[in-house]
Every structure is written in structure tokens, then in C-alpha cells.
Scaffold this motif. Structure first.
Motif, PDB file in Angstrom:
ATOM      1  N   HIS A 183     -11.864   3.418  -6.170  1.00 52.28           N
ATOM      2  CA  HIS A 183     -11.053   3.923  -5.140  1.00 52.28           C
ATOM      3  C   HIS A 183     -10.468   2.995  -4.138  1.00 52.28           C
ATOM      4  O   HIS A 183      -9.224   3.394  -3.475  1.00 52.28           O
ATOM      5  CB  HIS A 183     -12.025   4.661  -4.259  1.00 52.28           C
ATOM      6  CG  HIS A 183     -12.542   5.693  -5.312  1.00 52.28           C
ATOM      7  ND1 HIS A 183     -12.048   6.943  -5.545  1.00 52.28           N
ATOM      8  CD2 HIS A 183     -13.913   6.096  -5.736  1.00 52.28           C
ATOM      9  CE1 HIS A 183     -12.769   7.554  -6.437  1.00 52.28           C
ATOM     10  NE2 HIS A 183     -13.788   7.105  -6.664  1.00 52.28           N
ATOM     11  N   VAL A 184     -11.007   1.763  -3.925  1.00 58.55           N
ATOM     12  CA  VAL A 184     -10.571   0.897  -2.753  1.00 58.55           C
ATOM     13  C   VAL A 184      -9.362  -0.263  -3.655  1.00 58.55           C
ATOM     14  O   VAL A 184      -8.454  -0.353  -3.095  1.00 58.55           O
ATOM     15  CB  VAL A 184     -11.601   0.026  -2.230  1.00 58.55           C
ATOM     16  CG1 VAL A 184     -11.117  -0.918  -1.117  1.00 58.55           C
ATOM     17  CG2 VAL A 184     -12.804   1.175  -1.663  1.00 58.55           C
ATOM     18  N   PRO A 186      -7.592  -0.036  -6.317  1.00 59.59           N
ATOM     19  CA  PRO A 186      -6.198   0.575  -6.716  1.00 59.59           C
ATOM     20  C   PRO A 186      -5.210   0.739  -5.287  1.00 59.59           C
ATOM     21  O   PRO A 186      -4.095   0.447  -5.365  1.00 59.59           O
ATOM     22  CB  PRO A 186      -6.696   1.841  -7.295  1.00 59.59           C
ATOM     23  CG  PRO A 186      -7.757   1.580  -7.673  1.00 59.59           C
ATOM     24  CD  PRO A 186      -8.630   0.903  -6.770  1.00 59.59           C
ATOM     25  N   ARG A 187      -5.785   1.167  -4.294  1.00 59.48           N
ATOM     26  CA  ARG A 187      -4.799   1.471  -2.977  1.00 59.48           C
ATOM     27  C   ARG A 187      -4.493   0.005  -2.444  1.00 59.48           C
ATOM     28  O   ARG A 187      -3.184  -0.109  -2.243  1.00 59.48           O
ATOM     29  CB  ARG A 187      -5.915   2.039  -1.664  1.00 59.48           C
ATOM     30  CG  ARG A 187      -6.215   3.320  -2.308  1.00 59.48           C
ATOM     31  CD  ARG A 187      -7.332   4.067  -1.137  1.00 59.48           C
ATOM     32  NE  ARG A 187      -7.665   5.350  -1.509  1.00 59.48           N
ATOM     33  CZ  ARG A 187      -7.077   6.399  -1.177  1.00 59.48           C
ATOM     34  NH1 ARG A 187      -6.113   6.525  -0.508  1.00 59.48           N
ATOM     35  NH2 ARG A 187      -7.548   7.657  -1.484  1.00 59.48           N
ATOM     36  N   ILE A 188      -5.463  -1.241  -2.503  1.00 59.27           N
ATOM     37  CA  ILE A 188      -4.988  -2.288  -1.976  1.00 59.27           C
ATOM     38  C   ILE A 188      -4.030  -2.762  -2.888  1.00 59.27           C
ATOM     39  O   ILE A 188      -2.774  -3.715  -2.551  1.00 59.27           O
ATOM     40  CB  ILE A 188      -6.122  -3.261  -1.751  1.00 59.27           C
ATOM     41  CG1 ILE A 188      -7.197  -2.658  -0.637  1.00 59.27           C
ATOM     42  CG2 ILE A 188      -5.724  -4.569  -1.132  1.00 59.27           C
ATOM     43  CD1 ILE A 188      -8.542  -3.491  -0.616  1.00 59.27           C
ATOM     44  N   GLY A 190      -1.918  -1.593  -5.115  1.00 57.43           N
ATOM     45  CA  GLY A 190      -0.837  -0.885  -5.120  1.00 57.43           C
ATOM     46  C   GLY A 190      -0.074  -1.205  -4.093  1.00 57.43           C
ATOM     47  O   GLY A 190       1.328  -1.456  -4.152  1.00 57.43           O
ATOM     48  N   LEU A 191      -0.714  -1.274  -2.890  1.00 54.56           N
ATOM     49  CA  LEU A 191       0.132  -1.354  -1.644  1.00 54.56           C
ATOM     50  C   LEU A 191       0.653  -2.813  -1.897  1.00 54.56           C
ATOM     51  O   LEU A 191       1.819  -2.893  -1.282  1.00 54.56           O
ATOM     52  CB  LEU A 191      -0.772  -1.332  -0.327  1.00 54.56           C
ATOM     53  CG  LEU A 191      -0.248  -1.419   0.966  1.00 54.56           C
ATOM     54  CD1 LEU A 191       0.691  -0.305   1.198  1.00 54.56           C
ATOM     55  CD2 LEU A 191      -1.369  -1.373   1.901  1.00 54.56           C
ATOM     56  N   ALA A 196       1.164   0.806  -8.231  1.00 51.15           N
ATOM     57  CA  ALA A 196      -0.096   1.447  -8.231  1.00 51.15           C
ATOM     58  C   ALA A 196      -0.893   1.655  -9.361  1.00 51.15           C
ATOM     59  O   ALA A 196      -1.956   1.477  -9.423  1.00 51.15           O
ATOM     60  CB  ALA A 196      -0.201   2.592  -7.400  1.00 51.15           C
ATOM     61  N   TYR A 199      -3.052  -1.515 -10.863  1.00 49.13           N
ATOM     62  CA  TYR A 199      -4.244  -1.426 -10.248  1.00 49.13           C
ATOM     63  C   TYR A 199      -5.259  -0.348 -10.506  1.00 49.13           C
ATOM     64  O   TYR A 199      -6.341   0.010 -10.081  1.00 49.13           O
ATOM     65  CB  TYR A 199      -4.312  -2.069  -8.727  1.00 49.13           C
ATOM     66  CG  TYR A 199      -3.770  -3.479  -8.722  1.00 49.13           C
ATOM     67  CD1 TYR A 199      -4.637  -4.503  -8.765  1.00 49.13           C
ATOM     68  CD2 TYR A 199      -2.610  -3.580  -8.801  1.00 49.13           C
ATOM     69  CE1 TYR A 199      -4.380  -5.790  -8.947  1.00 49.13           C
ATOM     70  CE2 TYR A 199      -2.069  -4.920  -8.837  1.00 49.13           C
ATOM     71  CZ  TYR A 199      -3.026  -5.957  -9.053  1.00 49.13           C
ATOM     72  OH  TYR A 199      -2.566  -7.358  -9.024  1.00 49.13           O
ATOM     73  N   THR A 200      -4.543   0.800 -11.048  1.00 52.80           N
ATOM     74  CA  THR A 200      -5.456   2.023 -11.548  1.00 52.80           C
ATOM     75  C   THR A 200      -5.896   1.666 -12.981  1.00 52.80           C
ATOM     76  O   THR A 200      -7.057   2.012 -13.237  1.00 52.80           O
ATOM     77  CB  THR A 200      -4.592   3.105 -11.641  1.00 52.80           C
ATOM     78  OG1 THR A 200      -4.053   3.461 -10.463  1.00 52.80           O
ATOM     79  CG2 THR A 200      -5.441   4.378 -12.243  1.00 52.80           C
TER      80      THR A 200
END
Length: 244
Positions: A183-184, A186-188, A190-191, A196, A199-200
């Protein structure tokens, strides 16, 4: 000569599709790959590489191959520690290799970085004293075939060292790490990278990877005398296989 079955052909097609997808994904994130590794691991990955390098260089190899070398972080670490060793890095993503060449030049380290498929290594039998693979093995479309190639190009008495992320272990720490990974991260990732999906893929590939004991069994089945140890509460693991 046997004719491949429909199932065999489908399996080969799936493996090629995975390889193509992984190649394209890493090409897209190559410029930010090193930065993201440092950020997402809080720098702990440097210690993991040091532990793997100590195992890889313990037998004082004269010629070493780093498979799935990426931007050559581990290959450069090995060369710094063993200046007399000939270090070759192999990867199937040209964009990663180009960044690695720039880093080697900036650090004044003489390593060779060559394009190659880990499942069909472009080297003769018994070419290397040591083979390493740091955080790239889980991306192989066929683990058994990758290990067979490692065995083929290793000299008798040679050593294989694999550094990888195993699936999070059961328990509180494993649950926390799994949440971070799914959850954390992939967000970082991808940003910062703008991709994204890459990192998924990372947590998905880790969760699908064999547990340490299972990877050890695969190495034993290939012919290696094998041992492994967990690093940082099991976030990473280093497997050592000796070809007797």
C-alpha cells in the motif's frame, strides 16, 4: 526430436510475455531506479549488498558474473572490494546498463557490462568462479532454468550467491511489512518514477516468490550445496550455492 505440446508452447509464450513486460517496465524506470532503491529501503539495501558481497568474494574469485545487474550497483560494490577480480555484469535492459556504465566511469572502476538473457547466458560452460544475482532473480520467468544456467557457466568449485526479497513471514513484523509493500511503496514509487505499475509489480513479484526454504530446495535440485540466512527480520535473504 520431440514436438512441444500445446501446454509447453503456451508456457513458453507466457514466459516470453513476462520477460517482455519486465524488460519494458525496468526500461521505463531506469533513470530513477537508484534513487527509489535508496528511498524505499531507507538505505538498508546497502547493508544487504555488503553481506552478499562478503559471501561472493569469500573464495577469492578471479572472474565473476553479476546476473540481472541492472544499474550495476552490486557489480561495482564487488569490484571495489576485489580490485583484482574481473567483474562482468549482464542484464537484458540496455537502459539500465547505460546508467551502470556511466556510474563505473564516474567511480573509475573497470567492469564490463553486457546485454544478455539470464535464461540463456551468452557464455561458455565453466566460465566463472562466482555468479551473483542481487534482487533480480525473482523477475526470472523460469527459476529452475535460471539456476541451471548459473550451474552451467560456473566452474567446478564455484559459488552462486542470490540476494532477494522473500515473501513476508507470518507474524506482526511480516504483517506490517506486507502492508508497507502493498500500500505505501506503490504510491511512493509511482509518484517519483511516474510508473505506478512498476511499483505495483514489485510487491506482487515478492509475494509470488518462493519462500527461502523452497528456493534452497530448487538450488539443491540443481546440484548446489546450499545454505541461506535471513537479513533484517527476514525482509531480505542471501542464498549461497557451491558447485562441488
Amino acid at each position: 526430436m520431440s514436438i512441444p505440446s500445446v501446454g509447453d508452447q503456451r508456457s513458453q509464450s507466457d514466459q516470453q510475455r513476462k520477460a517482455d513486460d519486465v524488460q519494458a517496465m525496468f526500461a521505463s524506470i531506469a533513470p530513477r531506479y537508484d534513487l527509489l532503491n535508496r528511498l524505499l529501503s531507507a538505505g538498508i539495501d546497502r547493508g544487504w549488498r555488503r553481506a552478499a558481497a562478503e559471501e561472493a568474494l569469500l573464495l577469492h574469485p578471479a572472474r565473476l558474473l553479476d546476473v540481472a545487474t541492472g544499474t550495476a550497483d552490486f557489480a561495482l560494490e564487488l569490484k571495489r572490494r576485489a580490485p583484482a577480480c574481473e567483474v562482468i555484469g549482464s542484464d537484458f535492459v540496455p537502459q539500465m546498463l547505460e546508467i551502470g556504465r556511466e556510474k563505473a566511469k564516474a567511480q573509475h572502476l573497470d567492469i564490463r557490462l553486457e546485454e544478455g538473457d539470464a535464461l540463456n547466458l551468452p557464455y561458455p560452460d565453466a566460465s566463472f568462479d562466482t555468479i551473483t544475482c542481487a534482487f533480480g532473480f525473482r523477475n526470472f520467468a523460469d527459476y529452475a532454468r535460471g539456476l541451471a544456467e548459473f550451474w552451467r557457466v560456473l566452474k567446478p568449485g564455484g559459488r552462486c550467491v542470490i540476494l532477494e526479497f522473500p515473501p513476508p513471514a507470518p507474524g506482526l513484523f511480516g504483517s506490517v511489512f506486507r502492508f508497507y509493500f502493498q500500500h505505501v511503496l506503490p504510491r511512493i514509487g509511482g509518484l517519483i518514477s511516474g510508473n505506478a505499475g512498476a511499483y505495483t509489480y514489485l510487491p506482487e513479484s515478492v509475494l509470488a516468490f518462493p519462500a527461502p526454504q523452497r528456493l534452497a530446495q530448487l538450488m539443491v535440485a540443481t546440484g548446489f550445496r546450499t545454505r541461506y540466512r535471513l537479513l533484517t527480520f527476514g525482509i531480505a535473504a542471501v542464498h549461497v550455492g557451491d558447485k562441488l
